[in-house]
Design a protein around this motif. Structure first.
Motif, PDB file in Angstrom:
ATOM      1  N   ILE A 474       0.836  -1.192   0.000  1.00  0.00           N
ATOM      2  CA  ILE A 474       0.000   0.000   0.000  1.00  0.00           C
ATOM      3  C   ILE A 474       0.874   1.247   0.000  1.00  0.00           C
ATOM      4  CG2 ILE A 474      -1.994  -1.105   1.073  1.00  0.00           C
ATOM      5  CD1 ILE A 474      -0.960  -0.448   3.772  1.00  0.00           C
ATOM      6  N   ASP A 475       0.330   2.362  -0.482  1.00  0.00           N
ATOM      7  CA  ASP A 475       1.091   3.603  -0.606  1.00  0.00           C
ATOM      8  C   ASP A 475       1.013   4.409   0.683  1.00  0.00           C
ATOM      9  OD1 ASP A 475       1.975   3.196  -3.229  1.00  0.00           O
ATOM     10  OD2 ASP A 475       0.060   3.882  -4.049  1.00  0.00           O
ATOM     11  N   VAL A 476       2.162   4.659   1.284  1.00  0.00           N
ATOM     12  CA  VAL A 476       2.241   5.344   2.574  1.00  0.00           C
ATOM     13  C   VAL A 476       2.760   6.767   2.367  1.00  0.00           C
ATOM     14  CG1 VAL A 476       3.203   5.275   4.898  1.00  0.00           C
ATOM     15  CG2 VAL A 476       2.722   3.134   3.679  1.00  0.00           C
ATOM     16  N   PRO A 477       1.997   7.797   2.759  1.00  0.00           N
ATOM     17  CA  PRO A 477       2.495   9.175   2.622  1.00  0.00           C
ATOM     18  C   PRO A 477       3.686   9.404   3.553  1.00  0.00           C
ATOM     19  CG  PRO A 477       0.474   9.146   3.903  1.00  0.00           C
ATOM     20  CD  PRO A 477       0.668   7.755   3.385  1.00  0.00           C
ATOM     21  N   GLN A 478       4.669  10.159   3.060  1.00  0.00           N
ATOM     22  CA  GLN A 478       5.872  10.406   3.855  1.00  0.00           C
ATOM     23  C   GLN A 478       5.764  11.670   4.703  1.00  0.00           C
ATOM     24  OE1 GLN A 478       8.472   7.798   3.772  1.00  0.00           O
ATOM     25  NE2 GLN A 478       6.439   7.088   3.114  1.00  0.00           N
ATOM     26  N   THR A 479       4.809  12.505   4.381  1.00  0.00           N
ATOM     27  CA  THR A 479       4.533  13.683   5.203  1.00  0.00           C
ATOM     28  C   THR A 479       3.025  13.910   5.237  1.00  0.00           C
ATOM     29  OG1 THR A 479       4.774  15.153   3.277  1.00  0.00           O
ATOM     30  CG2 THR A 479       6.727  14.833   4.680  1.00  0.00           C
ATOM     31  N   CYS A 480       2.584  14.585   6.310  1.00  0.00           N
ATOM     32  CA  CYS A 480       1.168  14.922   6.462  1.00  0.00           C
ATOM     33  C   CYS A 480       1.079  16.132   7.379  1.00  0.00           C
ATOM     34  CB  CYS A 480       0.388  13.749   7.052  1.00  0.00           C
ATOM     35  SG  CYS A 480      -1.363  14.096   7.345  1.00  0.00           S
ATOM     36  N   PRO A 481       0.324  17.150   6.996  1.00  0.00           N
ATOM     37  CA  PRO A 481       0.197  18.330   7.853  1.00  0.00           C
ATOM     38  C   PRO A 481      -0.270  17.969   9.264  1.00  0.00           C
ATOM     39  CG  PRO A 481      -0.778  18.754   5.702  1.00  0.00           C
ATOM     40  CD  PRO A 481      -0.434  17.295   5.740  1.00  0.00           C
ATOM     41  N   GLU A 482       0.384  18.566  10.261  1.00  0.00           N
ATOM     42  CA  GLU A 482       0.022  18.435  11.673  1.00  0.00           C
ATOM     43  C   GLU A 482       0.277  17.039  12.247  1.00  0.00           C
ATOM     44  OE1 GLU A 482      -3.779  20.306  12.726  1.00  0.00           O
ATOM     45  OE2 GLU A 482      -3.864  21.034  10.664  1.00  0.00           O
ATOM     46  N   VAL A 483       1.059  16.228  11.537  1.00  0.00           N
ATOM     47  CA  VAL A 483       1.383  14.877  12.008  1.00  0.00           C
ATOM     48  C   VAL A 483       2.901  14.687  11.921  1.00  0.00           C
ATOM     49  CG1 VAL A 483       1.039  12.403  11.681  1.00  0.00           C
ATOM     50  CG2 VAL A 483      -0.836  13.990  11.205  1.00  0.00           C
ATOM     51  N   PRO A 484       3.570  14.255  12.998  1.00  0.00           N
ATOM     52  CA  PRO A 484       5.013  13.999  12.936  1.00  0.00           C
ATOM     53  C   PRO A 484       5.345  12.961  11.870  1.00  0.00           C
ATOM     54  CG  PRO A 484       4.248  13.983  15.209  1.00  0.00           C
ATOM     55  CD  PRO A 484       3.026  14.013  14.351  1.00  0.00           C
TER      56      PRO A 484
END
Length: 537
Positions: A474-484
């Motif tokens: 599955i595709d995992v985002p490497q960054t996300c706003p407001e999440v470490p």
């Protein structure tokens, strides 16, 4: 025979053969039904005005005692198994006759309502009860006709619910004294020997799970749904304990419904006119919408008061952990009425992975979405279910296997078709553990989960880099706003990455083994969504 209430439809109970009831109470108002329930000793009023009642011996559904009549309509269509248990048509007729005879001289409560908040897919439902509070439950959970519609609608399905009637398994063909039997040809559901109201609601849900996909190519879904101010619809699938109710009850979005929906070519719509929510350990801080909805007209099931008061002690589990409330959807301030909205842009599969393997959020392609939809994975941990001491993997096809008369692959293929047609995005969201399994790691913070959902809904996750999970693909985002960033990749949160790899392969192996019972019916596209695990026996 005395008749009370609004009996305006030309067809009465004689169509069922009920001719000698002592009293018939038709379509009573909530206040009238509450008066009847109190007069009958069926319940007590809480200090909020809600009616508190007990369901008796059964405090939940009994899947092993739910049957479907096997006849020309169902023989080839139904997925017969330990959930969809065949019942002989002649046995049904005899049991039906016994139940009708049992109702002679009884006081009955009758309600005409409907399911499906879409004019093209309405299913009129007549519910016949021997208990007033069960009829109030039906008023709360089904959609309510206008005065004119009460007189003019065409009768479809009838539910006869008699908790006091117990079957004789030897003579009647049931497994035990309690039963729920669906007859699709005669459009009748018989419920006996149990006072658990969920059998009424889920009986009709099972009907819709057969008729809508099988006959009308509408995807029926066990999910909650909401809509944002920009008209963006989202749906949330998830088993108990995954946060489905909490995450879909967003004060910045309108609630479409919290449990059962259909997906047509132009919209999704709620099957119900109410909510049936768990209240164990309920607080105003955790669930303000549910807390405030427990008012006059609402029902509380199997709860208890603080001693010497009429104030509900929601931490009291002496009867069951499955304490519930049932109320009309308009008791929720931001509920959308009618409960219908546009095609969903985002679909969330919620899992509480107690093994710390599944990423907090990931994006699924069509194959993976169909595969994970059929898998319906979560994990139970201590305290969520009686007898659970260690984390336990749980798989429930389409996040509601016990309500599916058709084979799960049929629902998954419909989901895939709709994903293709409407370009809907599917996200797998882990609301469970990170940094290790249960007992070592920690629960993912709700604030992080909400931030990830917000990023998906607003399109913020369309602008970030993704990396494929080595086992699940599955595709995992490497960054996300407001999440470490460090919590987005679960392997990096473990102190021992090799232990993570072993646990990930173990979980993937469980997925593959569970899916083996569906594999013969699944097409190549669905099978392509499987994790990359080396299966061991």
């Amino acid at each position: 025979m005395k008749k009370f209430g609004k009996k305006v439809h030309p067809e009465g109970l004689e169509r069922l053969g009920i001719l000698n009831a002592a009293e018939e109470h038709w379509n009573l108002s909530p206040a009238e039904l509450i008066e009847e329930a109190l007069k009958n000793g069926e319940g007590l009023l809480a200090d909020t005005g809600a009616l508190m009642c007990d369901t008796g011996e059964f405090t939940g559904r009994s899947p092993e005692d739910r049957f479907i009549v096997k006849d020309d309509k169902t023989a080839e269509a139904v997925w017969w198994n330990k959930i969809n248990i065949p019942f002989d048509p002649q046995k049904f007729d005899k049991l039906f006759a016994k139940m009708i005879s049992f109702l002679e001289g009884k006081t009955l409560y009758v309600r005409d309502a409907y399911a499906c908040d879409h004019p093209e897919y309405r299913l009129p439902v007549r519910v016949v009860n021997t208990q007033a509070w069960h009829n109030l439950f039906s008023h709360n959970m089904f959609l309510r006709f206008s005065e004119q519609e009460l007189a003019e609608h065409t009768l479809e399905f009838t539910v006869i619910c008699i908790p006091e009637f117990e079957a004789d398994p030897v003579a009647d063909g049931t497994r035990s004294k309690n039963f729920s039997i669906i007859n699709f040809s005669k459009k009748i559901i018989l419920i006996g020997g149990t006072g658990y109201t969920g059998e009424i609601k889920k009986g009709i849900f099972s009907v819709l799970n057969f008729t809508l996909p099988h006959e009308r190519q509408v995807l029926s879904m066990h999910c909650s749904a909401n809509i944002g101010t920009e008209g963006d619809t989202a749906i949330f699938f998830g088993l108990s304990g995954t946060g489905k109710t909490t995450l879909s009850a967003d004060p910045d979005r309108n609630l479409i419904g919290d449990d059962e929906h259909g997906w047509t070519d132009d919209s999704i719509f709620n099957f119900e006119g109410g909510c049936y929510a768990k209240v164990v350990d309920l607080t105003r801080q955790k669930e303000p919408e549910i807390w405030d909805a427990i008012q006059f007209g609402a029902i509380l099931e199997n709860t208890r008061f603080y001693e010497g008061t009429r104030t509900v002690d929601f931490e009291n589990k002496t009867v069951t952990e499955n304490t519930r409330t049932a109320y009309p959807i308009h008791f929720i301030p931001n509920a959308l009425e009618p409960s219908r909205a546009g095609i969903p842009k985002n679909i969330f599969f919620l899992t509480a992975d107690a093994f710390g393997v599944i990423p907090p959020i990931s994006k699924l392609n069509k194959s993976q979405a169909m595969y994970h939809f059929i898998s319906g994975y979560t994990a139970k941990v201590a305290g969520t279910e009686v007898g659970v001491k260690e984390p336990r993997k749980t798989f429930s096809a389409c996040f509601g296997e016990v309500f599916l008369p058709l084979h799960p692959t049929q629902y998954a293929e419909l989901l895939g078709e709709k994903m293709n047609k409407h370009n809907a995005r599917v996200w797998l969201v882990n609301t469970g553990w990170t940094g290790g399994p249960y007992g070592i790691g920690s629960r993912i913070k709700l604030t992080y989960t909400r931030a990830m959902l917000k990023a998906a809904l607003t399109g913020a996750l369309d602008q970030v880099t993704y990396k494929k999970h080595p086992v699940f693909g599955i595709d995992v985002p490497q960054t996300c706003p407001e999440v470490p960033a460090e919590i987005l990749n679960p392997r990096s949160t473990w102190t021992d990455p090799e232990a993570y790899d072993a646990k990930a392969n173990e979980l993937a192996n469980s997925f593959v083994q569970n899916f083996s019972k569906y594999a013969d019916f699944a097409n190549e596209e669905i099978l392509a969504g499987a994790p990359h695990a080396e299966v061991t026996v």
